[in-house]
Design a protein around this motif. Structure first.
Motif, PDB file in Angstrom:
ATOM      1  N   ALA A   1       0.284  -1.533  -0.167  1.00  0.00           N
ATOM      2  CA  ALA A   1      -0.261   0.319   0.239  1.00  0.00           C
ATOM      3  C   ALA A   1       1.175   1.227   0.030  1.00  0.00           C
ATOM      4  O   ALA A   1       0.393   2.467  -0.920  1.00  0.00           O
ATOM      5  CB  ALA A   1      -0.893   0.151   1.033  1.00  0.00           C
ATOM      6  N   SER A   2       2.272   1.183   1.118  1.00  0.00           N
ATOM      7  CA  SER A   2       2.467   2.715   1.116  1.00  0.00           C
ATOM      8  C   SER A   2       3.828   2.828  -0.568  1.00  0.00           C
ATOM      9  O   SER A   2       4.205   3.608  -1.115  1.00  0.00           O
ATOM     10  CB  SER A   2       3.621   2.140   2.045  1.00  0.00           C
ATOM     11  N   ARG A   3       3.833   1.784  -1.377  1.00  0.00           N
ATOM     12  CA  ARG A   3       4.256   1.650  -2.744  1.00  0.00           C
ATOM     13  C   ARG A   3       3.026   1.926  -3.904  1.00  0.00           C
ATOM     14  O   ARG A   3       3.954   2.245  -4.966  1.00  0.00           O
ATOM     15  CB  ARG A   3       4.869   0.540  -3.438  1.00  0.00           C
ATOM     16  N   GLY A   4       1.983   2.684  -2.973  1.00  0.00           N
ATOM     17  CA  GLY A   4       1.064   2.469  -4.440  1.00  0.00           C
ATOM     18  C   GLY A   4       0.490   1.363  -5.492  1.00  0.00           C
ATOM     19  O   GLY A   4       0.051   1.339  -6.178  1.00  0.00           O
ATOM     20  N   ASN A   5       0.939   0.217  -4.559  1.00  0.00           N
ATOM     21  CA  ASN A   5       0.419  -1.397  -5.363  1.00  0.00           C
ATOM     22  C   ASN A   5      -1.042  -1.337  -4.633  1.00  0.00           C
ATOM     23  O   ASN A   5      -0.370  -2.301  -3.678  1.00  0.00           O
ATOM     24  CB  ASN A   5       1.787  -2.127  -5.673  1.00  0.00           C
ATOM     25  N   LEU A   6      -2.021  -1.096  -4.796  1.00  0.00           N
ATOM     26  CA  LEU A   6      -3.050  -1.409  -3.892  1.00  0.00           C
ATOM     27  C   LEU A   6      -3.905  -2.989  -4.521  1.00  0.00           C
ATOM     28  O   LEU A   6      -4.276  -3.531  -3.309  1.00  0.00           O
ATOM     29  CB  LEU A   6      -4.228   0.350  -4.610  1.00  0.00           C
ATOM     30  N   GLU A   7      -4.286  -2.735  -5.595  1.00  0.00           N
ATOM     31  CA  GLU A   7      -4.285  -4.079  -5.723  1.00  0.00           C
ATOM     32  C   GLU A   7      -3.663  -5.212  -4.955  1.00  0.00           C
ATOM     33  O   GLU A   7      -4.227  -6.172  -4.355  1.00  0.00           O
ATOM     34  CB  GLU A   7      -3.869  -4.833  -7.396  1.00  0.00           C
ATOM     35  N   GLN A   8      -2.318  -5.519  -4.366  1.00  0.00           N
ATOM     36  CA  GLN A   8      -1.642  -5.913  -3.946  1.00  0.00           C
ATOM     37  C   GLN A   8      -1.506  -6.182  -2.869  1.00  0.00           C
ATOM     38  O   GLN A   8      -1.514  -7.308  -2.173  1.00  0.00           O
ATOM     39  CB  GLN A   8      -0.163  -5.524  -4.477  1.00  0.00           C
ATOM     40  N   ALA A   9      -2.182  -4.599  -2.461  1.00  0.00           N
ATOM     41  CA  ALA A   9      -2.519  -5.005  -1.332  1.00  0.00           C
ATOM     42  C   ALA A   9      -3.705  -4.808  -0.387  1.00  0.00           C
ATOM     43  O   ALA A   9      -3.111  -6.060   0.751  1.00  0.00           O
ATOM     44  CB  ALA A   9      -2.075  -3.310  -0.484  1.00  0.00           C
ATOM     45  N   CYS A  10      -4.390  -5.235  -1.487  1.00  0.00           N
ATOM     46  CA  CYS A  10      -5.757  -5.406  -0.728  1.00  0.00           C
ATOM     47  C   CYS A  10      -5.447  -7.196  -1.278  1.00  0.00           C
ATOM     48  O   CYS A  10      -6.513  -7.758  -0.221  1.00  0.00           O
ATOM     49  CB  CYS A  10      -6.772  -5.102  -1.906  1.00  0.00           C
ATOM     50  N   SER A  11      -5.363  -7.988  -1.859  1.00  0.00           N
ATOM     51  CA  SER A  11      -4.682  -9.439  -2.563  1.00  0.00           C
ATOM     52  C   SER A  11      -4.582  -9.752  -0.934  1.00  0.00           C
ATOM     53  O   SER A  11      -5.118 -10.723   0.078  1.00  0.00           O
ATOM     54  CB  SER A  11      -4.370  -9.220  -3.637  1.00  0.00           C
ATOM     55  N   VAL A  12      -3.368  -9.522  -0.636  1.00  0.00           N
ATOM     56  CA  VAL A  12      -2.412 -10.027   0.319  1.00  0.00           C
ATOM     57  C   VAL A  12      -3.516  -9.338   1.762  1.00  0.00           C
ATOM     58  O   VAL A  12      -3.301 -10.323   2.369  1.00  0.00           O
ATOM     59  CB  VAL A  12      -0.741  -9.328   0.468  1.00  0.00           C
ATOM     60  N   GLY A  13      -4.196  -8.374   2.197  1.00  0.00           N
ATOM     61  CA  GLY A  13      -4.573  -7.984   3.148  1.00  0.00           C
ATOM     62  C   GLY A  13      -5.894  -8.675   3.198  1.00  0.00           C
ATOM     63  O   GLY A  13      -6.522  -9.538   4.461  1.00  0.00           O
TER      64      GLY A  13
ATOM     65  N   ARG B   1      -3.522   4.009   5.662  1.00  0.00           N
ATOM     66  CA  ARG B   1      -2.937   4.237   4.358  1.00  0.00           C
ATOM     67  C   ARG B   1      -3.498   4.172   3.340  1.00  0.00           C
ATOM     68  O   ARG B   1      -3.534   4.489   2.522  1.00  0.00           O
ATOM     69  CB  ARG B   1      -1.431   3.178   4.665  1.00  0.00           C
ATOM     70  N   LEU B   2      -5.102   2.396   3.719  1.00  0.00           N
ATOM     71  CA  LEU B   2      -5.741   2.302   2.291  1.00  0.00           C
ATOM     72  C   LEU B   2      -7.093   3.215   2.189  1.00  0.00           C
ATOM     73  O   LEU B   2      -7.475   3.859   0.886  1.00  0.00           O
ATOM     74  CB  LEU B   2      -6.564   0.678   2.541  1.00  0.00           C
ATOM     75  N   ARG B   3      -6.855   4.614   3.408  1.00  0.00           N
ATOM     76  CA  ARG B   3      -7.631   5.707   3.636  1.00  0.00           C
ATOM     77  C   ARG B   3      -7.660   6.638   2.292  1.00  0.00           C
ATOM     78  O   ARG B   3      -8.263   6.899   1.921  1.00  0.00           O
ATOM     79  CB  ARG B   3      -8.429   5.523   4.951  1.00  0.00           C
ATOM     80  N   ARG B   4      -6.313   6.794   2.685  1.00  0.00           N
ATOM     81  CA  ARG B   4      -6.110   7.879   1.522  1.00  0.00           C
ATOM     82  C   ARG B   4      -5.859   7.355   0.251  1.00  0.00           C
ATOM     83  O   ARG B   4      -6.297   8.670  -0.807  1.00  0.00           O
ATOM     84  CB  ARG B   4      -4.116   7.766   1.626  1.00  0.00           C
ATOM     85  N   ARG B   5      -6.281   6.375  -0.151  1.00  0.00           N
ATOM     86  CA  ARG B   5      -6.412   6.228  -1.856  1.00  0.00           C
ATOM     87  C   ARG B   5      -8.251   5.430  -1.989  1.00  0.00           C
ATOM     88  O   ARG B   5      -7.973   4.438  -2.582  1.00  0.00           O
ATOM     89  CB  ARG B   5      -5.921   5.400  -2.000  1.00  0.00           C
ATOM     90  N   ALA B   6      -9.220   5.798  -0.670  1.00  0.00           N
ATOM     91  CA  ALA B   6     -10.432   5.652  -0.323  1.00  0.00           C
ATOM     92  C   ALA B   6     -11.274   4.877  -2.079  1.00  0.00           C
ATOM     93  O   ALA B   6     -11.832   4.269  -2.150  1.00  0.00           O
ATOM     94  CB  ALA B   6     -10.998   5.778   0.194  1.00  0.00           C
TER      95      ALA B   6
ATOM     96  N   ALA C   1     -11.904   0.646  -2.409  1.00  0.00           N
ATOM     97  CA  ALA C   1     -13.254   0.535  -2.046  1.00  0.00           C
ATOM     98  C   ALA C   1     -14.214  -0.081  -1.874  1.00  0.00           C
ATOM     99  O   ALA C   1     -15.124  -1.137  -0.788  1.00  0.00           O
ATOM    100  CB  ALA C   1     -13.552   1.479  -3.115  1.00  0.00           C
ATOM    101  N   ASP C   2     -12.817  -1.443  -2.941  1.00  0.00           N
ATOM    102  CA  ASP C   2     -14.225  -3.261  -2.558  1.00  0.00           C
ATOM    103  C   ASP C   2     -13.243  -3.908  -1.123  1.00  0.00           C
ATOM    104  O   ASP C   2     -14.302  -4.210  -0.743  1.00  0.00           O
ATOM    105  CB  ASP C   2     -13.467  -3.791  -3.822  1.00  0.00           C
TER     106      ASP C   2
END
Length: 481
Positions: A421-433, A458-463, A469-470
């Motif tokens: 998430a900190s690197r902007g890889n939001l799809e990966q962050a959500c999958s691992v999360g 950190r995710l809320r910054r990119r909601a 969002a999912d």
């Protein structure tokens, strides 16, 4: 001044008046221990800090039936219980007139006894008694108080490297049962996290403490009991730390250090000091983390390779949080090199978990954590997140839900998601999360949950991102539970 200074009971304005009859229960208990009311005040101030109660105030409790305000009724009951060696309740002592309250104490309270066998047995007495009357909540200590509670100059004595089992034999069935149960208890922590079975492990710790206090053992059996107490204290301390009870964790660790000294088990003492440094790094206290880690490294000179590697890796975490990245790298490399040197010593069974991969993933989340607390801006944090994510990818985050190391998988997965998430890889962050939160139903690890809270923030910054969002409502719901 004491930690209760804002509640000091200096005069009648701080007390609730009850019928002016002597408190015969308090008078009788003071007579049993041979204390005057002034001595009672001195003992309270010694335990909880100067200024907790005025020296003349307990005369009003005994002779005029005055009842102090909370938390003093509980403090008095606790001090008398400790001296009598039996529980004294607030209701009994104040005849139902006082408000009870939990005790919030610093983790090092009454830990200032000499580093001798008698001093260690005095510390153990508190654990034996607390099984009956413990309503205390321990506050973590730092700085000079933490340093004082972990002073290990005693390990300079000759023979301190001797194994705790030398000459002990294997013919004592109760000792065998205790020793054989510890590895099984460690697996409980691996599977379910520190919060799940802490009370049970604490009960096993107290059971060994009771055996030690009973006395009458041969010197070899006594050393084995101290060695078992050290292992159980380290495990309980780690579990309390994982459960977010940092003060209680420190108190277990402090006691484990003393038990390790009596068992002449330098390896365990170094391991516990390393754990305390790791805890300080987790709590983002770099000065304490580096000081404790450095002390552990000094103590680990000449101990088995896995212990040296673990100690070096924990010191590396402290350096990362302190922003000393060159020192972090040197300590991390030292840990890796130590694992190649296993031929000279028999490795302790309690270091079963340490592998090269464990060192890599620990270095990974140390770097990610350092990136989250970095004060020099995103540019300085980016390489920390990148390297940390790279190291964590090789770890336990994708273990199956039936794997025995669920706590580790949850913790490392949470940090990997933070890195992504900190690197902007939001799809990966959500999958691992998603994989991480699937483990929460079986793992009670507030330490891991705190990392997931970092992920959520950190995710809320990119909601508005479709993946965030999912996933974010699912994460928030899991955290709320």
């Amino acid at each position: 001044m004491g930690i209760w200074t804002n509640q000091v009971d200096h005069d009648d304005r701080e007390q609730r008046v009850v019928p002016r009859q002597p408190n015969t229960v308090l008078a009788s208990l003071l007579a049993q221990v041979g204390w005057s009311p002034r001595v009672l005040a001195q003992r309270i101030n010694h335990a909880f800090g100067h200024g907790t109660v005025a020296l003349t105030t307990p005369y009003q409790w005994r002779d005029a039936g005055r009842v102090p305000r909370a938390p003093l009724p509980a403090l008095v009951a606790w001090v008398l219980s400790r001296e009598l060696g039996q529980p004294v309740t607030v209701a009994e002592l104040w005849q139902g007139q006082a408000s009870d309250s939990p005790l919030m104490l610093p983790a090092d309270v009454e830990m200032g006894l000499p580093w001798t066998k008698a001093g260690t047995l005095g510390v153990i007495d508190d654990w034996v008694m607390s099984g009956l009357l413990d309503r205390r909540y321990f506050l973590a200590v730092s700085g000079t108080a933490l340093a004082a509670a972990t002073s290990l100059a005693v390990f300079s004595e000759a023979g301190s490297l001797t194994s705790a089992l030398d000459g002990g034999g294997v013919g004592h069935p109760l000792i065998q049962q205790i020793e054989q149960s510890i590895p099984l208890l460690q697996r409980l922590d691996d599977a379910n996290g520190g919060g799940a079975h802490l009370a049970y492990v604490g009960a096993q710790f107290r059971a060994v403490a009771v055996l030690l206090r009973q006395g009458g053992h041969t010197s070899a059996i006594e050393r084995r009991l101290f060695a078992a107490l050290a292992e159980l204290g380290q495990l309980a301390g780690w579990m309390a730390f994982d459960a977010g009870q940092h003060g209680l964790g420190q108190r277990y660790f402090f006691t484990a250090l003393r038990a390790a000294k009596e068992a002449r088990n330098r390896s365990m003492a170094a391991h516990v000091l390393g754990d305390l440094g790791f805890q300080a790094a987790t709590r983002e206290q770099p000065t304490d983390a580096v000081a404790l880690g450095t002390a552990a490294a000094r103590l680990s000179d000449g101990v088995p390779a896995t212990v040296r590697a673990s100690v070096a890796s924990r010191l590396a975490y402290g350096y990362a949080i302190a922003g000393q990245l060159a020192e972090f790298e040197a300590s991390y490399q030292s840990a890796q090199e130590a694992l190649t040197d296993r031929k000279d010593y028999e490795e302790p069974e309690w270091m079963y978990f340490l592998t090269p991969n464990h060192l890599d993933t620990q270095a990974g989340y140390a770097l990610v954590h350092a990136g989250t607390v970095n004060t020099d801006g995103d540019r300085a944090a980016r390489p920390l997140f990148r390297k940390g994510e790279q190291l964590l990818r090789s770890g336990a985050h994708d273990f199956s839900l039936s794997h025995p190391s669920q706590r580790r998988a949850l913790f490392e997965g949470a940090w990997l998601a933070v890195a992504a998430a900190s690197r902007g890889n939001l799809e990966q962050a959500c999958s691992v999360g998603r994989t991480a939160i699937a483990r929460i139903r079986n793992v009670h690890s507030p330490r891991s949950i705190s990392v997931l809270r970092t992920l959520a923030s950190r995710l809320r910054r990119r909601a508005r991102n479709e993946h965030v969002a999912d996933f974010l409502p699912t994460l928030d719901a899991a955290l709320a539970r």
